[in-house]
Design an enzyme around this catalytic site. Sequence first.
Site: not given
Ligand SMILES: NC(=O)C1=CN([C@@H]2O[C@H](COP(=O)(O)OP(=O)(O)OC[C@H]3O[C@@H](n4cnc5c(N)ncnc54)[C@H](OP(=O)(O)O)[C@@H]3O)[C@@H](O)[C@H]2O)C=CC1
Ligand SMILES: CCCCCC(=O)O
Length: 483
Positions: A175, A228-229, A233, A250, A284, A385
């Site tokens: 997903k 993700g966030s 998470g 992560e 990230c 962040e």
């Molecule tokens: N550490 C990292 O690598 C990352 C950190 N982030 C942080 O997260 C913030 C938001 O980014 P975003 O990509 O929207 O991150 P999210 O955590 O909102 O989304 C990441 C994934 O989780 C899905 N998701 C959303 N809600 C749920 C839920 N309740 N249960 C299970 N899965 C869910 C999202 O689907 P959908 O997109 O359909 O909502 C997406 O596929 C960013 O501003 C940043 O601060 C974001 C990306 C990467």
């Molecule tokens: C989720 C973030 C991945 C970072 C990959 C990089 O620093 O190249």
Amino acid sequence: MSQQFNNFINGKWKASSSKEVIESYNPAKKSEVIGSVQKSTREELNEAVEGAKAAQKKWKKLAGAERGNYLFKVANIMEENLEDIAKTMTKEMGKSLPEAKGETNRGIAILRYYAGEGMRSDGDVIPATDPSALMYSKRVPIGVVGVITPWNFPVAIPIWKMAPALIYGNAVVLKPASEGSVTAAKVIECFDKANFPDGVINFVTGSGSVIGQGLAEHPDVNAITFTGSNAVGKNIGVIAAQKGGKYQLEMGGKNPIIVADDCDVDAAVAATLSGGLKSTGQKCTCSSRVIVQAGIYETFKEKLLEKAKQITVGDGMDADTWMGPCASESQFNTVKHYIEKGKEEGATLLLGGKEPTDEKLKDGYYIEPTIFDDVKTSMTIAQEEIFGPVLALMKVDTVEEAIHLANDVEFGLSASIYTSNIEHMLTFIDDMEAGLVRINAETAGVELQAPFGGMKASSSYSREQGQAAKEFFTTMKTVFIKG
Ligand SMILES: NC(=O)C1=CN([C@@H]2O[C@H](COP(=O)(O)OP(=O)(O)OC[C@H]3O[C@@H](n4cnc5c(N)ncnc54)[C@H](OP(=O)(O)O)[C@@H]3O)[C@@H](O)[C@H]2O)C=CC1
Ligand SMILES: CCCCCC(=O)O
């Protein structure tokens, strides 16, 4: 040209019964729809999990080498479609085309790395106390793996989760983030063309709160791997733990780069801008806190501003663009909110902080490269962040103070120090609470063959990539055979 993608379930592309789609817009041209995916229902998700569960029973019985051949095929097909995948990524989430090509090549390299794993040892012979017995350990798959991924690496992150899951004998249900789903669909097309057995690969799009949450909750999903966030998470971790599933999270980062008096200042400036602002600060692993020793502070700041002013902001498809737009309207608004917060709390805005005035950029979610000075560790922009092109400069007297400040956040993903002093290096390696500690190198840029993951609030402490991935995507049997 806008393309509509269906779900990929049990080896077939199928539209959702909801008859609704999620459209993806180009962040460089707000009105341009680059494609759409299904707004799926739980029923579709359940069908995918059911298919994965059935398919995995046969998939795990294939020789590792045979599973590896499927991954090699995907890599070759992705290579033939590299240009199309990369352009889709740039148009869907704004990353510059060279970076999108680099990421797609990274995905191809990851597939080949794990394809080879199918012919490597998967256990150890252990001498039993009974000399006539044979005892050995053997890694076995977990079963069905749910893969939930973010929009910032819409090719590399799904692949660095799916490839190890598959080679070690699991079936997957992906997903992707809604903002990156069209790009992810292009990758799944490559998996489809490699002719995996039906049900091994499944792709179900839709809102995170329905499909993501559904994956986490599903009793037949044995493991969830998420990037993700933190907010999302943590919720996934609780749900997975309650149902007795395995989970890997992560999450965010607030990564420091320390600049010591004795460093190569030009190299430190280059690493701060590249590590902090490439991909518009949406990694990230991006640097967001710049902790500089007093003796070099003014020189560093002057050089940093001089180079930052040369950064070209624009459409990721333009060859001379160094930094593209924020990935979405919501990310754009998040970054603007934090910039206002920084000003409110008394940080000094040295550069940027607003939308570019260039008429050409009016139709996109662009933010200028932004640098704050006089940032205190208690400020919101030093603690949370932002995930955007915002750097926070902080001054310290000693390297010990710098490391203390670097640790003064809830996150612990990546950290760098620029110094020529071996004592500083060794102290930093020992005392920095981060999963990635990098000396005279920027905070971003993980290598696929090495363990990747954070400490503290950045991670569930499991590691991805390289040989570390085996720990999450397998479990161990100890076999004892008496003749
Ligand atoms: N550490 C990292 O690598 C990352 C950190 N982030 C942080 O997260 C913030 C938001 O980014 P975003 O990509 O929207 O991150 P999210 O955590 O909102 O989304 C990441 C994934 O989780 C899905 N998701 C959303 N809600 C749920 C839920 N309740 N249960 C299970 N899965 C869910 C999202 O689907 P959908 O997109 O359909 O909502 C997406 O596929 C960013 O501003 C940043 O601060 C974001 C990306 C990467
Ligand atoms: C989720 C973030 C991945 C970072 C990959 C990089 O620093 O190249």
